[in-house]
Design an enzyme around this catalytic site. Structure first.
Site, PDB file in Angstrom:
ATOM      1  N   SER A   1      -4.045   4.399   2.675  1.00 55.62           N
ATOM      2  CA  SER A   1      -3.105   3.785   3.615  1.00 55.62           C
ATOM      3  C   SER A   1      -2.125   4.819   4.154  1.00 55.62           C
ATOM      4  CB  SER A   1      -2.334   2.657   2.930  1.00 55.62           C
ATOM      5  OG  SER A   1      -3.183   1.589   2.610  1.00 55.62           O
TER       6      SER A   1
ATOM      7  N   HIS B   1       4.018  -0.613   4.257  1.00 54.11           N
ATOM      8  CA  HIS B   1       3.819  -1.158   2.909  1.00 54.11           C
ATOM      9  C   HIS B   1       3.735  -0.062   1.845  1.00 54.11           C
ATOM     10  CE1 HIS B   1      -0.582  -0.556   3.834  1.00 54.11           C
ATOM     11  NE2 HIS B   1      -0.586  -0.211   2.551  1.00 54.11           N
TER      12      HIS B   1
ATOM     13  N   ASP C   1       3.303  -2.688  10.631  1.00 50.86           N
ATOM     14  CA  ASP C   1       3.089  -2.044   9.330  1.00 50.86           C
ATOM     15  C   ASP C   1       3.098  -0.523   9.459  1.00 50.86           C
ATOM     16  OD1 ASP C   1       2.795  -1.886   6.597  1.00 50.86           O
ATOM     17  OD2 ASP C   1       0.613  -2.052   6.649  1.00 50.86           O
TER      18      ASP C   1
END
Length: 380
Positions: A229, A125, A155
């Site tokens: 992230s 993402h 992901d």
């Protein structure tokens, strides 16, 4: 008067005796071995395990140089306002205002350099749809990066940069993690620069969170915020044990519930993308749900056991093998099918062309079905 002298003598004697005993106890405690003190403390367990480290700086120094900031940008097309399609509006202004415009969007994340070829693990993402990616090292060096491959189902994504003398992270083993182990999250929260936060492993094997298709997350209370992230979750030895992915929050700020992808899964994705440019997983074309007590009772089971096959893809491997909706999946290659996430993992770990055996309950009878595994279609 005599009574007062007697009281004074007794008080002085007792006080002096207690003071002398205290001094002896402090200077020569071995004299009291086997005494009342040792008898009443014999059942107290000693503290073991050695002293805790005063600092985790060495662990951070081992892994932090390999954690990079990832800056991704993409062009998005903005559709004009529908009101501009009005013929009256076009009569006065023509089509000048009705043309689509393009806008550049930037996203911020982190990544971990995992080998000397410049391969970087990050989250899908973070780089999804990116047309340009830049990575910035802890020492200030900046390099462009390309997308080697991405895996939306976990992901994860793999980038590659062409920098020289790149620091490489040491990858540990997420299988040995225990609840209570000290871990640290390294990343670039809110773009302030590389930051280290510390916490413990709060739980392992978290799934059904709606973050990704294949979920087996490490939960931690080490602060993870936007920008973290794709960064590293490390243990007290400085080994990367997870890739930070998401937080549970209504405000985009850390509330002490963060999730990381175990490095065991990330290694497999890295290996597949490096070899094939994509991740190849086994698939048989079924959807299944875990049994509730009410469903188990309707099947005549005393307690929930197995998974209810709720759908079978027409023409898929399971359909060709004769599996029907309503069958109960009890075992996969002899292993209990007690959780949907577990069964998905068992099947996905097979390669297309492998043969697996499913044990089913149908009309109260147990049957075994052999299925030739197919390749899982890419997630759209």
């Amino acid at each position: 008067m005599k009574l007062y002298r007697v009281f004074t003598f007794l008080f002085t004697s007792i006080t002096t005796g207690l003071a002398a005993a205290l001094i002896v106890l402090m200077l020569r405690p071995e004299l009291f071995q086997g005494s009342w003190l040792s008898e009443h403390t014999a059942n107290v367990a000693p503290v073991t395990g050695g002293p805790a480290p005063a600092s985790y700086a060495d662990a951070v120094a081992r892994s932090a140089p390999a954690v990079v900031n990832v800056f991704a940008s993409k062009l998005t097309r903005t559709q004009p306002n529908p009101l501009l399609e009005d013929p009256l509006f076009k009569r006065f202004f023509g089509d000048r205002l009705n043309r689509p415009t393009f806008k550049r969007q930037n996203s911020l994340g982190s990544g971990v350099i995992v080998n000397s070829n410049g391969y970087i693990l990050t989250n899908n993402h973070v780089i999804r749809g990116a047309s340009e990616i830049q990575v910035v090292l802890r020492d200030g060096r900046q390099f462009p990066a390309r997308i080697v491959g991405a895996d939306p189902e976990t992901d994860l994504a793999v980038l590659q940069t062409a920098g020289s003398e790149l620091p490489v992270a040491t990858l540990g083993g997420s299988e040995q993690l225990r609840v209570g182990d000290v871990v640290m999250a390294i990343g670039n929260p809110f773009g302030v620069g590389q930051t280290v936060t510390m916490g413990i492993v709060s739980a392992t094997g978290r799934n059904q969170l709606g973050i990704a298709t294949i979920e087996n997350f490490i939960q931690t209370d080490a602060a993870i915020n936007p920008g973290n992230s794709g960064g590293a979750l490390i243990n007290a030895r400085g080994e990367v044990v997870g890739i930070n992915t998401a937080i549970f929050s209504d405000t985009d700020a850390s509330h002490g519930i963060g999730f990381a992808i175990p490095i065991r899964i990330a290694k497999k994705v890295l290996q597949q993308i490096s070899a094939h440019g994509r991740v190849i997983r086994g698939w048989i074309g079924i959807s299944a749900q875990e049994l509730t007590p009410a469903l188990a009772e309707s099947f005549g089971l005393r307690q929930p056991r197995g998974l209810l096959i709720s759908g079978v893809l027409e023409g898929g491997p399971a359909d060709r093998a004769g599996i029907r909706p309503g069958d109960l999946l009890v075992r996969v290659d002899g292993q209990e099918a007690n959780r949907a996430a577990r069964v998905l993992d068992l099947i996905a770990n097979h390669q297309p062309g492998d043969r697996i055996r499913l044990t089913l309950l149908r009309d109260g009878k147990s049957i075994d079905v052999d299925i030739d595994v197919g390749e899982r279609p890419p997630e759209k």
